[in-house]
Write a protein that holds these residues in place. Structure first.
Motif, PDB file in Angstrom:
ATOM      1  N   LYS A 264       1.031  -1.337  -0.035  1.00 50.66           N
ATOM      2  CA  LYS A 264      -0.097  -0.071   0.016  1.00 50.66           C
ATOM      3  C   LYS A 264       0.880   1.215   0.155  1.00 50.66           C
ATOM      4  O   LYS A 264       0.387   2.317  -0.712  1.00 50.66           O
ATOM      5  N   LEU A 265       1.852   1.255   0.877  1.00 55.35           N
ATOM      6  CA  LEU A 265       2.732   2.128   0.956  1.00 55.35           C
ATOM      7  C   LEU A 265       3.349   2.564  -0.424  1.00 55.35           C
ATOM      8  O   LEU A 265       3.600   3.799  -1.051  1.00 55.35           O
ATOM      9  N   GLU A 266       4.033   1.377  -1.039  1.00 52.83           N
ATOM     10  CA  GLU A 266       4.660   1.337  -2.416  1.00 52.83           C
ATOM     11  C   GLU A 266       3.614   2.218  -3.559  1.00 52.83           C
ATOM     12  O   GLU A 266       4.049   2.907  -4.285  1.00 52.83           O
ATOM     13  N   LEU A 267       2.312   1.571  -3.501  1.00 54.65           N
ATOM     14  CA  LEU A 267       1.413   2.191  -4.426  1.00 54.65           C
ATOM     15  C   LEU A 267       0.891   3.403  -4.240  1.00 54.65           C
ATOM     16  O   LEU A 267       1.176   4.245  -5.215  1.00 54.65           O
TER      17      LEU A 267
ATOM     18  N   ALA B   7       2.058   9.285  -6.442  1.00 58.29           N
ATOM     19  CA  ALA B   7       2.098  10.529  -6.141  1.00 58.29           C
ATOM     20  C   ALA B   7       2.006  11.663  -7.134  1.00 58.29           C
ATOM     21  O   ALA B   7       2.828  11.237  -8.168  1.00 58.29           O
ATOM     22  N   PRO B   8       1.360  12.653  -7.093  1.00 61.95           N
ATOM     23  CA  PRO B   8       1.476  13.428  -7.992  1.00 61.95           C
ATOM     24  C   PRO B   8       2.769  13.994  -8.405  1.00 61.95           C
ATOM     25  O   PRO B   8       2.819  14.462  -9.786  1.00 61.95           O
ATOM     26  N   ALA B   9       3.479  14.413  -7.451  1.00 61.51           N
ATOM     27  CA  ALA B   9       4.645  15.045  -7.923  1.00 61.51           C
ATOM     28  C   ALA B   9       5.760  13.977  -8.709  1.00 61.51           C
ATOM     29  O   ALA B   9       6.473  14.485  -9.674  1.00 61.51           O
ATOM     30  N   ARG B  10       5.734  12.810  -8.299  1.00 61.30           N
ATOM     31  CA  ARG B  10       6.274  11.774  -8.993  1.00 61.30           C
ATOM     32  C   ARG B  10       5.845  11.543 -10.531  1.00 61.30           C
ATOM     33  O   ARG B  10       6.507  11.518 -11.518  1.00 61.30           O
ATOM     34  N   LEU B  11       4.386  11.525 -10.723  1.00 65.94           N
ATOM     35  CA  LEU B  11       4.012  11.319 -12.043  1.00 65.94           C
ATOM     36  C   LEU B  11       4.174  12.606 -12.764  1.00 65.94           C
ATOM     37  O   LEU B  11       4.416  12.280 -13.928  1.00 65.94           O
ATOM     38  N   GLU B  12       4.174  13.905 -12.283  1.00 62.05           N
ATOM     39  CA  GLU B  12       4.709  14.861 -12.977  1.00 62.05           C
ATOM     40  C   GLU B  12       5.935  14.935 -13.548  1.00 62.05           C
ATOM     41  O   GLU B  12       6.258  15.313 -14.810  1.00 62.05           O
TER      42      GLU B  12
END
Length: 131
Positions: A68-71, A76-81
């Motif tokens: 769950k933590l890894e997901l 995370a929006p910052a990582r996706l951006e």
């Protein structure tokens, strides 16, 4: 002068009749003892199984929490951006390219739904052979 008195003679049948209750009582105690030991062995075995299952449950719960933590980290929006910018070459659109639309409510139909509104200053490419 040798007389055998009938009082002193012991028959095998009489001895067996007197020993039979004692033998049956001993067999009953032996059976009860075996059943008791067997039940205790089964209880101890079930305790070991239960302990192993609880340990496995705790291990699976820890693994689930870790996943769950890894997901959450991956979503995370910052990582996706950052991934969109660096790996896909995407960028934020300029302010003039962003337009807001009215929310569509279920069951409510807007007039002229077939035609999309074109905001001023926005050019839309159309197909040559539009049907």
């Amino acid at each position: 002068m040798t007389q055998v008195s009938s009082r002193n003679t012991v028959s095998v049948g009489r001895v067996l009749v007197h020993l039979l209750p004692a033998v049956l009582l001993f067999a009953l105690f032996a059976a009860v003892g075996i059943l008791h030991v067997t039940s205790r062995v089964l209880v101890v075995d079930m305790g070991y199984r239960l302990s192993k299952a609880e340990s496995e449950g705790r291990s699976l719960t820890r693994e689930n929490d870790r996943l769950k933590l890894e997901l959450a980290t991956l979503k995370a929006p910052a990582r996706l951006e950052k991934l969109a910018r660096e790996q896909l070459g995407m960028m934020m659109p300029p302010g003039s390219a962003v337009m807001s639309l009215e929310p569509e409510l279920p069951g409510v139909r807007r007039k002229g739904k077939g035609e999309a509104r074109k905001p001023a200053g926005l050019r839309v490419a159309e197909r040559e052979n539009a049907r």
